[in-house]
Design a protein around this motif. Sequence first.
Motif, PDB file in Angstrom:
ATOM      1  N   PRO A  51      -2.653  -0.466  -6.633  1.00  0.00           N
ATOM      2  CA  PRO A  51      -3.266   0.838  -6.345  1.00  0.00           C
ATOM      3  C   PRO A  51      -2.926   1.273  -4.918  1.00  0.00           C
ATOM      4  O   PRO A  51      -2.586   0.444  -4.066  1.00  0.00           O
ATOM      5  N   PRO A  52      -3.031   2.574  -4.608  1.00  0.00           N
ATOM      6  CA  PRO A  52      -2.617   3.087  -3.292  1.00  0.00           C
ATOM      7  C   PRO A  52      -3.277   2.383  -2.109  1.00  0.00           C
ATOM      8  O   PRO A  52      -2.611   2.079  -1.112  1.00  0.00           O
ATOM      9  N   ALA A  53      -4.588   2.140  -2.183  1.00  0.00           N
ATOM     10  CA  ALA A  53      -5.270   1.486  -1.063  1.00  0.00           C
ATOM     11  C   ALA A  53      -4.707   0.091  -0.818  1.00  0.00           C
ATOM     12  O   ALA A  53      -4.549  -0.342   0.325  1.00  0.00           O
ATOM     13  N   ALA A  54      -4.384  -0.626  -1.892  1.00  0.00           N
ATOM     14  CA  ALA A  54      -3.811  -1.966  -1.755  1.00  0.00           C
ATOM     15  C   ALA A  54      -2.399  -1.895  -1.196  1.00  0.00           C
ATOM     16  O   ALA A  54      -1.953  -2.803  -0.477  1.00  0.00           O
ATOM     17  N   VAL A  55      -1.662  -0.828  -1.515  1.00  0.00           N
ATOM     18  CA  VAL A  55      -0.315  -0.652  -0.955  1.00  0.00           C
ATOM     19  C   VAL A  55      -0.391  -0.534   0.563  1.00  0.00           C
ATOM     20  O   VAL A  55       0.390  -1.151   1.295  1.00  0.00           O
ATOM     21  N   VAL A  56      -1.348   0.274   1.041  1.00  0.00           N
ATOM     22  CA  VAL A  56      -1.538   0.432   2.482  1.00  0.00           C
ATOM     23  C   VAL A  56      -1.831  -0.920   3.132  1.00  0.00           C
ATOM     24  O   VAL A  56      -1.251  -1.287   4.164  1.00  0.00           O
ATOM     25  N   ALA A  98      -7.424   4.664   3.616  1.00  0.00           N
ATOM     26  CA  ALA A  98      -7.557   5.092   2.224  1.00  0.00           C
ATOM     27  C   ALA A  98      -8.609   6.188   2.075  1.00  0.00           C
ATOM     28  O   ALA A  98      -8.405   7.171   1.354  1.00  0.00           O
ATOM     29  N   VAL A  99      -9.732   6.044   2.787  1.00  0.00           N
ATOM     30  CA  VAL A  99     -10.801   7.052   2.720  1.00  0.00           C
ATOM     31  C   VAL A  99     -10.348   8.349   3.381  1.00  0.00           C
ATOM     32  O   VAL A  99     -10.546   9.456   2.841  1.00  0.00           O
ATOM     33  N   ASN A 100      -9.727   8.219   4.555  1.00  0.00           N
ATOM     34  CA  ASN A 100      -9.350   9.403   5.319  1.00  0.00           C
ATOM     35  C   ASN A 100      -8.283  10.243   4.604  1.00  0.00           C
ATOM     36  O   ASN A 100      -8.276  11.480   4.709  1.00  0.00           O
ATOM     37  N   TYR A 101      -7.380   9.576   3.851  1.00  0.00           N
ATOM     38  CA  TYR A 101      -6.303  10.292   3.175  1.00  0.00           C
ATOM     39  C   TYR A 101      -6.541  10.422   1.669  1.00  0.00           C
ATOM     40  O   TYR A 101      -5.613  10.752   0.913  1.00  0.00           O
ATOM     41  N   GLY A 102      -7.774  10.149   1.239  1.00  0.00           N
ATOM     42  CA  GLY A 102      -8.125  10.343  -0.168  1.00  0.00           C
ATOM     43  C   GLY A 102      -7.338   9.487  -1.125  1.00  0.00           C
ATOM     44  O   GLY A 102      -6.955   9.935  -2.218  1.00  0.00           O
ATOM     45  N   LEU A 148       6.729   5.682  -4.660  1.00  0.00           N
ATOM     46  CA  LEU A 148       5.451   5.633  -5.375  1.00  0.00           C
ATOM     47  C   LEU A 148       4.722   6.974  -5.392  1.00  0.00           C
ATOM     48  O   LEU A 148       3.619   7.075  -5.929  1.00  0.00           O
ATOM     49  N   GLY A 149       5.328   7.998  -4.780  1.00  0.00           N
ATOM     50  CA  GLY A 149       4.699   9.309  -4.762  1.00  0.00           C
ATOM     51  C   GLY A 149       3.442   9.372  -3.921  1.00  0.00           C
ATOM     52  O   GLY A 149       2.507  10.129  -4.244  1.00  0.00           O
ATOM     53  N   LEU A 150       3.403   8.614  -2.838  1.00  0.00           N
ATOM     54  CA  LEU A 150       2.234   8.584  -1.955  1.00  0.00           C
ATOM     55  C   LEU A 150       2.532   9.369  -0.675  1.00  0.00           C
ATOM     56  O   LEU A 150       3.703   9.527  -0.298  1.00  0.00           O
TER      57      LEU A 150
END
Length: 599
Positions: free
Chosen positions: A493-498, A594-598, A532-534
């Motif tokens: 998931p995106p947060a885990a990618v970060v 993750a929170v700041n960038y939705g 990943l389109g992020l």
Amino acid sequence: MLEMPSFHAIAAMVVTIAMFVGFVRGRMSIEIISLLTIAVIAVGLYFFPLEGTKEVDGLELAFGGFGHPALITICALMVMGRGLVVTGALEPAAHFLERVFKMNLQLGLLVSLLIAFVFSMFVNNTPVLVLMIPIFVALAQRGAMPVSKTLIPLNAASLLGGLATTIGTSTNILVVSIAVDLGMPEMGVFHFTPIVLMASLVALPYLWLVMPRMLPDNSVADASERRRFHTRLRVAGDSSMIGEEVSAILPRLPTDIRFHDELAGPIQPQQRIHISGTHEALEDAVRVLKGELAPSWVLDRIRRESSARSLDILVVEMTVTADSRLINRTLPTSGIADLHGVAVLGIHRPERLIGERDQYSEGGDLRIAEGDVLLVMGLPEDVQVFARSDSLLMLEGARELPRKSKALLSAVIMGVAVFTASVGIFPIAISALAGAILMFLTGCVKFDRVGRALSGQVIVLVAASIAIGRIIDDSGAAAWLGQMMGYGLQFLPPAAVVAAVMLFVTVLTNFASNATAATVGTPIAFSIAKQLGLPAEPLVLAVLFGCNLCYATPIAYQTNMLIMGEGGYQFKDYIRTGVPLVLIMVVSLSFLLAVNYGM
């Protein structure tokens, strides 16, 4: 399809892991492991050169660290730090923090951490730490927290502060510049400051309350007795204590100081007060009371000759032998100052003997006896003549008094070096080297004493870390690790990618270098965002943050190595305290991004 790494990339990773294991196990000294690492790289690249290079190029890569700007910078900063110490330029700051530490040790540490954090937001954290290291060394000598329990937290606080703005570290500037070249809009100075401040609210309590407890007390135990010297303190005519009762000034004096006279009434100008204490406590009492421990005329003469002849003033302990002419004399009747031009600041005698009445003259002065230890101040040659002439045995541990006439000059040199580096007029290597040269030319640091400022352990460790960083980069090991990570992240998931990008860069920066992590990690993060389109910005910020989370090894950043010698740290001390801090920062920063960038 991910290709296998090259032979050189595999070898680079193996050498890095072997060096890390050697440091952690601690069976060999850091110097030996560092030199072995350099030797393995040099021999390996000579017989198996990198593609497109010659045998001698491998030697240049392996030994290039000894002439690298990073090593020159660290050595120059050590020299300037030594200049501040030997001239006493930092004593006012040390006295201020000492008062805070006396109020409460934890409060003093918290204030110091906040100072390092705030200053590092706007000034490169390296000169900030260079300024604070000598202060904490002096505080430890005065009875505050051991330096080994404060320098790693202080270094971590300065790194946290440097993380908060785009100008906080050179790595931040590098990442932002690469991101702009890749097509991202330029970030302002405080673009991500709120994120870092919120994460710091979690990290600072760890630095303040937990990290010092995890660090050893590396203070060198003094095997000899802490000698107490009896002396007559002469109160100067301009002392602020004149007219006050002793009971009113006791809280301002060191706890080691004892009064042996029954003083009736307020303190008078030129009054001679019988006190005792350790040498350090007596010096503090002199500063507070504005007095002298010996006749002012001989002290003035010593200082004048020291300045005129550019000689250091020594304070030496000497034992009175059985055939000394001084036995049964008092200091006023000994003629020591007239004959030899030295000043006796105090006399040490075991407490069980000091109270005997027949040991004092009618004027109340202590008669010198066999076995007494005299605290003697003077120029080196005069001290030697005095010891030979009056049959005294010089003890080890002589120390030089600060050259206070150079204090302002050394502070100005350091201030100009810090300012020109922090605002970008000169690179830190140039400003530090110029400052060190000026310290030599002006006499703030003497050429024959420079060895005391430099640490051989730090020098070879820096050289080895630079060689490791270059071989990891040049062999393609860093790029291969980045590619491998890119293939695995597509399932997260995106947060885990970060979090994964930040953790990867953190590992890279702790074993290679900030510059390598930035130059390798930023394009990888930008590429992953496209695949990943992020949004690219949070992943680039993950790289920027990861490059600064260099707490887990001494080779990760130059300030980590700068404190290693002063704190007496081992490799495992960085791992023990740094790994939890890295995890705290990775989790908190990843969550906030993750929170700041939705995401």
